[in-house]
Design an enzyme around this catalytic site. Structure first.
Site, PDB file in Angstrom:
ATOM      1  CG  HIS A 194      60.976  15.807  76.591  1.00 29.52           C
ATOM      2  ND1 HIS A 194      60.314  16.611  75.544  1.00 29.52           N
ATOM      3  CD2 HIS A 194      60.415  14.732  76.917  1.00 29.52           C
ATOM      4  CE1 HIS A 194      59.386  15.780  75.135  1.00 29.52           C
ATOM      5  NE2 HIS A 194      59.169  14.599  75.987  1.00 29.52           N
ATOM      6  NE  ARG A 301      59.550  10.302  79.254  1.00 31.55           N
ATOM      7  CZ  ARG A 301      59.222  10.184  80.503  1.00 31.55           C
ATOM      8  NH1 ARG A 301      60.184   9.882  81.333  1.00 31.55           N
ATOM      9  NH2 ARG A 301      57.985  11.026  80.771  1.00 31.55           N
ATOM     10  NE  ARG A 345      58.078   7.145  74.318  1.00 30.99           N
ATOM     11  CZ  ARG A 345      57.860   8.434  74.962  1.00 30.99           C
ATOM     12  NH1 ARG A 345      56.520   9.004  75.394  1.00 30.99           N
ATOM     13  NH2 ARG A 345      58.958   9.161  75.380  1.00 30.99           N
ATOM     14  CG  ASN A 469      53.876  15.078  80.287  1.00 33.23           C
ATOM     15  OD1 ASN A 469      53.257  15.318  81.214  1.00 33.23           O
ATOM     16  ND2 ASN A 469      55.006  14.487  80.021  1.00 33.23           N
ATOM     17  NE  ARG A 480      55.376  17.957  76.077  1.00 34.17           N
ATOM     18  CZ  ARG A 480      56.339  17.196  76.408  1.00 34.17           C
ATOM     19  NH1 ARG A 480      56.522  17.214  77.981  1.00 34.17           N
ATOM     20  NH2 ARG A 480      56.648  16.226  75.933  1.00 34.17           N
ATOM     21  CB  CYS A 517      53.214   7.042  81.252  1.00 32.06           C
ATOM     22  SG  CYS A 517      52.730   7.466  79.413  1.00 32.06           S
TER      23      CYS A 517
END
Length: 571
Positions: A194, A301, A345, A469, A480, A517
């Site tokens: 992120h 987000r 979201r 992701n 990740r 996305c």
């Protein structure tokens, strides 16, 4: 000149001065008995630190600008801190415990602050619950001073810096985005972490996986960072500077050329249209997205919106993210975008995105990415979701709103969220508050579970958005955020592509919209594959939109299908 090689994370070239962020020192408070004759010495140290911290906060108040509402909130917090440091009731209780139980002063302060905070949390009052967090925060500062621990303040980073650090929190990255940062050189973090996603959104070059760089580069060193080649050049010579000046000039010319696509539709060479949306984390980014030619917002987000209310520092005590604050933020984005769709979201907190909020109890998890995060957290603490849905529905009359649920792994989760949404709608009707009755509620498909049963989820969802992701992370079992296993994080892995293909097929059969996305939506290599698989809606960092338009204009659908077929048949 020294050259350090890492892993490319966010494109771009930055030239600046290194600023090395020290690793945080964890506060460890011992418990030990003290002698009666040592009581006065400990109490005097405590009183001295009270004066030091009070003075520091007073200085913060003096330098705090008065023009914004965010600063008003921070001012109120700091003024509360000063009052608590001089609270005679708490100080008397603390002194009594110290003198009777005879434990060292640091241990006594910590225990009493937690005890006092616990009383406030259990009082059943939201205002007092926030004061509980204030108690632990401000007396934590006193303990840090007494123990000679000096937490780093991210606001100390000057403009024009190349940040050199082990890692950064998303909160710190958001704070830094408001400064003119030349680049991020990090030891930890993956290409889809992120922090890196935020760096791309804000146009900050970033390189990760730079082992031991914090000990080899020093604050003040002259630095060039190349996000594409993953090179960090320390103390470069004159010829190298000239070379990179040419590269920067070429980048600017390319950006100028892409401006020709700002007002053009996203269309292939043979006339197939695409919709290109923007991923954002704050209302301000919506204006930028509109200016970059976005067809709407594909992903707002909201957890980054929570983080951006930290008041300029990630160390302030938690605050409740109230309904009206959320409403104003959502309304602003919807008004900016007009008739264009805006997909917001619901809170995707947890994992690596830790929210400093009194609404979310602090808890430790052995494996947070597999734990209580995203929709699971919202259903565990449904008042968080209710508050957010009330704000969203109230804002819905100001634009074209879609609501999206993160990390769905079952049909039951969608039904539970819809039950809460239905209750919120009934509540708003009873209060005569206007809202759009027909706001679509869709889901993120970002787990193998969701992809495999996307036929079932399509029956209870208005739309799908592929979060590539997390889908890649969970499918391959690769963290990740971890640069040590970054080579295993492969969005082109056949298992990932087959799950994407399955989701596309079921969405098409159910006749519901589907978009992507995740970071795959903004990378040239993956866009070609996704487009060939049938994706026609992509959501990405706003600054990438013109480049993707230019890319699509060079291919026919048949050519794109040929590219994706090679990947899907690659055994």
């Amino acid at each position: 000149m020294e050259v350090f090689l890492g892993i490319p994370a966010a494109d771009g070239i930055g030239v600046g001065t290194a600023f090395v962020i020290p690793e945080a020192v964890k506060r460890a408070i011992p418990q030990k008995h003290v002698r009666n004759e040592d009581i006065a010495e400990g109490w005097n140290r405590f009183q001295t630190s009270i004066k030091v911290v009070t003075s520091q906060i007073a200085q913060q108040l003096e330098t705090l600008p008065k023009e914004s509402k965010a600063n008003d909130t921070q001012r109120e917090i700091l003024e509360t801190y000063i009052l608590m440091l001089g609270d005679p009731v708490f100080i008397d209780e603390l002194k009594n415990d110290y003198e009777t139980k005879l434990y060292n002063i640091e241990y006594t302060i910590n225990i009493k602050a937690e005890e006092y905070a616990g009383r406030l949390r259990n009082a059943g009052n939201e205002y007092l619950a926030e004061r509980a967090q204030d108690i632990t925060d401000v007396f934590g500062r006193v303990l840090d001073d007494m123990m000679d621990i000096h937490p780093f303040d991210i606001n100390q980073v000057p403009d024009g810096s190349v940040i050199v650090a082990a890692t950064l929190s998303p909160t710190d990255t958001i704070i830094l985005s408001k400064r003119k940062i030349a680049g991020l050189a990090l030891t930890e973090g993956g290409v889809s972490s992120h922090v890196v996603i935020l760096a791309r959104n804000y146009g900050i070059p970033a390189v990760v996986g730079l082992n031991n760089i914090t000990s080899q580069i020093h604050t003040g060193d002259r630095i060039i960072i190349d996000g594409r080649t993953a090179e960090i050049l320390s103390d470069p010579d004159k010829d190298t500077f000239v070379e990179y000046e040419k590269k920067i000039s070429a980048e600017k010319k390319h950006e100028e050329a892409l401006k020709a696509f700002l007002d053009k539709p996203a269309r292939t060479k043979d006339g197939t249209d695409f919709k290109l949306y923007a991923n954002i984390g704050t209302p301000e980014e919506a204006e930028y997205a509109l200016g970059e030619g976005a067809d709407g917002i594909g992903l707002f987000r909201t957890e980054f919106l929570y983080m951006s209310t930290a008041g300029g520092t990630s160390t302030l005590a938690a605050r409740s993210f109230d309904e009206d604050t959320q409403f104003e933020a959502y309304k602003r984005v919807l008004r900016i975008m007009g008739d264009k769709p805006v997909t917001i979201r619901t809170l995707d907190a947890g994992g690596d995105k830790l929210i400093n909020s009194v609404d979310i109890p602090a808890f430790a998890e052995k494996n947070p990415l597999m734990g209580l995060r995203a929709v699971r957290l919202s259903l565990e603490y449904p008042q968080i979701l209710r508050t957010q849905l009330r704000a969203l529905y109230r804002a819905s009359i100001y634009g074209n709103l879609n609501i999206m649920l993160p990390l769905i792994t079952s049909v039951e989760q969608v039904k539970q969220c819809e039950t809460i949404a239905r209750s919120v709608r009934e509540e708003l009707r009873s209060e005569n508050i206007k809202f759009n009755e027909n706001v679509p509620i869709g889901i993120m498909v970002e787990t193998a579970a969701a992809a495999v049963m996307s036929d079932c989820l399509a029956e209870v969802s208005a739309f799908f958005s592929l979060g590539t992701n997390d889908l890649t992370q969970y499918t391959l079992g690769v963290d990740r955020e971890n640069s040590a296993v970054s080579e295993l994080y492969d969005e082109f892995n056949l298992a990932v592509l087959r799950l994407i293909a399955t989701t596309i097929d079921y969405a098409k059969k159910a006749d519901i919209p589907l978009s992507v996305c995740g970071e795959m939506a903004g990378r040239t290599d993956s866009v070609l594959v996704l487009a060939g698989m049938g994706i026609r809606s992509l959501s990405m960092s706003p600054k990438l939109i013109s480049g993707i338009k230019e890319l699509l204009s060079r291919f026919t659908i048949e050519e794109l299908q040929s590219i994706s077929a090679k990947h899907l048949n690659n055994l």
